[in-house]
Every structure is written in C-alpha cells, then in structure tokens.
Design a protein around this motif. Structure first.
Motif, short mmCIF file in Angstrom:
data_model
loop_
_atom_site.label_atom_id
_atom_site.label_comp_id
_atom_site.label_asym_id
_atom_site.label_seq_id
_atom_site.Cartn_x
_atom_site.Cartn_y
_atom_site.Cartn_z
N PRO A 46 36.69 26.88 -35.18
CA PRO A 46 35.30 26.92 -34.73
C PRO A 46 34.80 28.32 -34.51
CG PRO A 46 36.75 26.44 -32.90
CD PRO A 46 37.62 26.50 -34.13
N ALA B 90 28.66 17.66 -33.42
CA ALA B 90 29.76 17.45 -34.36
C ALA B 90 29.70 16.06 -34.98
CB ALA B 90 31.10 17.65 -33.64
N GLU B 91 29.14 15.10 -34.24
CA GLU B 91 29.02 13.72 -34.74
C GLU B 91 27.72 13.50 -35.53
OE1 GLU B 91 29.29 11.45 -31.17
OE2 GLU B 91 31.46 11.72 -30.97
N THR C 243 37.30 16.94 -34.14
CA THR C 243 36.17 17.42 -34.94
C THR C 243 36.59 18.08 -36.25
OG1 THR C 243 36.12 19.54 -33.76
CG2 THR C 243 34.77 17.75 -32.88
N ARG D 138 27.72 19.76 -27.79
CA ARG D 138 28.66 20.18 -28.84
C ARG D 138 29.27 18.94 -29.52
NH1 ARG D 138 31.84 25.00 -29.33
NH2 ARG D 138 31.31 25.61 -27.20
N THR D 139 29.66 17.96 -28.71
CA THR D 139 30.27 16.74 -29.25
C THR D 139 29.29 15.97 -30.13
OG1 THR D 139 31.67 16.53 -27.29
CG2 THR D 139 31.38 14.57 -28.64
#
Length: 314
Positions: free
Chosen positions: A176, A231-232, A171, A227-228
């Motif tokens: 973070p 981030a995308e 990421t 969260r993933t």
C-alpha cells in the motif's frame, strides 16, 4: 356417541386446530377419537418470535433500526454481523422478525472464515501479538489505526485471528501507499465518534458506503471505515481531495464566474462561496456568500484546493 355429538366434536376440534390452541392432551384426545395425528411442525412454527430468546439490548448498535444479532439474516439485518452482538440487539431483531425483514437462521456459532491461500507471514513486527492486525494488506475494525509498509507479512498471529473473526478483510498483496509519504492521500485517524461503525463518515469521500449525515469535524477522523470501504469499491475519494488533483495545479480559472468580494468573510484566505468544495473551502458555507468571495475562491481554485461542486459544473 350420537351423530350430532360427533359432528360437534369434530367442529370444535377444527376450531381449536385453526386457532393454534392445541395442547398435548387435546392432540392425544383428538387422535384417540379417530382424528388424524397432528404433525408437531403444525402445532408451532419454528423460528416464531414467541419461541426465540432475543436476549437483551446491551450491544453497541442496539436500537438503530437494524438487527445486529448474527443469528438472523435478511434485508433488516446489519451488513456486518459479529459474534460479539449475539443476543444483544433484542428490540431491533424482534421488530425486524415480526415485520418479516429477517429470518432466524439458528443458534449455531457463525462459520469461521479460513484463509488457506493467504500468506500471513511471521510475527517479527514490533507490534506483533498486540491484539490488532498491523499488516497493511488488511483493513477493518480489527486493524491498527496506523498501517505502514514495514509491517507487511510481519503480524501473522494477530491478522489471522482478526481475519477468522471477520474483523478485517484482505485487500491484496500489493504494497500500500504509506499515508505519511509525500503526495500520498492522508486517511487520518479514527477519532470520530462514529469511527469503525461500518460506514464512512469522512466528507472527503463519496459513494453508497457513506453515512447519511456528514460533518466537517469528521474529516480525517474515520480512517478504518473509509479505507476499508474504498478497498471494497463502496466509496471513493472526492476528486478535489486526491493527491493527483492537487498535483495538477495550477488550473485555469478564466471560465469561472467568481463574483465580487462583498462577503464579510472575503479575503480571509478561505473560499466561502458555497458553489465550491475542497480543502481550501470554509467548513461552514452559507448561501448568502454565493458569488461574494471572489479573491479567495479564485486563488484556491487555481491552486487546486477547491473546485466547483457537481451541480455547478457546466
């Protein structure tokens, strides 16, 4: 051979060829009788369902309407394909292939990802070499549930292995926000029954990466997926749940019609009016409580814990 018999033989051969019922013996006979040799590719089309070993249905995501076997690609395949599902989603993949929504790409192992420009650091983290990536620069099902800044660049072996296996994504190098820090967004954990399935099930988020059915019990319970996907750029936090919105309180409520307090749930310190959303709203909102919980909803609105849903905003 008479002309009549020769014509009949050619016609029969054509019918057999057209139906696809050509055996090696027939092919050889037809060639010896003067017909053109058969191209083996014309006898059986590669990648046809009858020639593929689909395996079984022992995968975690079997019978969900998507093909999860990484040997296939196309719109009928799952967005995320992993080696663990090779030959383990037979029913879905057979149906998708026959429907023409996927193609068979072959039995070769998936290409391993390489990360020549990523500095994975070292293995000095307390949690190094535990089979999970603890570096907070990575996200995905191969990452630990709790990621902290102290493990930045300190779990190289685990994170490199997870990245190359495709179970985490990189990421970026930015440090973070520690979700335990005051004022930071709390992603929660992965306690949902649908955690780590590639979709965000936490109703505090919105976007095309969200699951179709959202349950209040999945709030704070699908951290890795949400969260993933955030981030995308596939999901985002609903405004009312962001730390910035809460920090902007108090809000002026003069322009909002709150109604009265005739709900049986009025004055319970939770906003029960279904026109509102946010951490200050009740988990179960009923249409019968519309405009009937004025005191609770006014207090929550001014405190920044609820806001009007999009369809109710002027």
């Amino acid at each position: 051979m008479t002309t009549k018999n020769k014509l009949w033989g050619c016609a029969a051969a054509s019918l057999i060829l057209a139906s696809g019922l050509v055996t090696p013996a027939w092919a050889d006979k037809i060639t010896r009788e003067g017909a053109s040799p058969l191209d083996p590719a014309e006898i059986s089309a590669p990648g046809s369902a009858s020639e593929i070993d689909f395996g079984d249905d022992s995968g975690e995501w079997t019978n969900d309407g998507e093909c999860d076997d990484p040997r296939f690609s196309g719109e009928g395949a799952a967005d995320e394909l992993v080696e663990a599902d090779r030959m383990k989603d037979a029913t879905d993949c057979r149906a998708a292939l026959e429907a023409g929504t996927i193609t068979f790409t072959g039995d070769a192992e998936a290409t391993t990802l390489v990360a020549p420009e990523i500095d994975f650091g070292d293995d000095t983290s307390e949690w190094a070499n535990d089979g999970e990536c603890d570096d907070p620069r990575f996200a995905g099902p191969g990452a630990a549930e709790e990621l902290v800044g102290a493990d930045l660049l300190k779990d190289a072996t685990d994170c490199r292995a997870a990245y190359e296996a495709g179970t985490v994504t990189y990421t970026g190098d930015q440090t973070p926000i520690d979700s335990s820090a005051p004022g930071a967004f709390d992603y929660g954990g992965d306690t949902s029954a649908w955690a780590k399935d590639g979709e965000c099930d936490d109703p505090r988020f919105t976007g095309y990466g969200m699951a179709k059915k959202l349950l209040s019990e999945d709030s704070y319970a699908d951290a890795t997926d949400c969260r993933t996907l955030e981030a995308e750029g596939k999901v985002s936090i609903r405004t009312v749940y962001t730390p910035e919105y809460a920090a902007g309180a108090p809000y002026d409520s003069d322009g909002v019609e709150f109604g009265d307090n005739s709900s049986s749930f009025a004055n319970d310190d939770t906003c029960d009016d279904p026109r509102f959303e946010g951490p200050g709203a009740a988990a179960l909102l009923l249409e019968g409580d519309r405009l009937r919980d004025a005191n609770d909803c006014r207090v929550a609105y001014e405190a920044g814990t609820v806001m009007l849903i999009e369809s109710e905003r002027g």
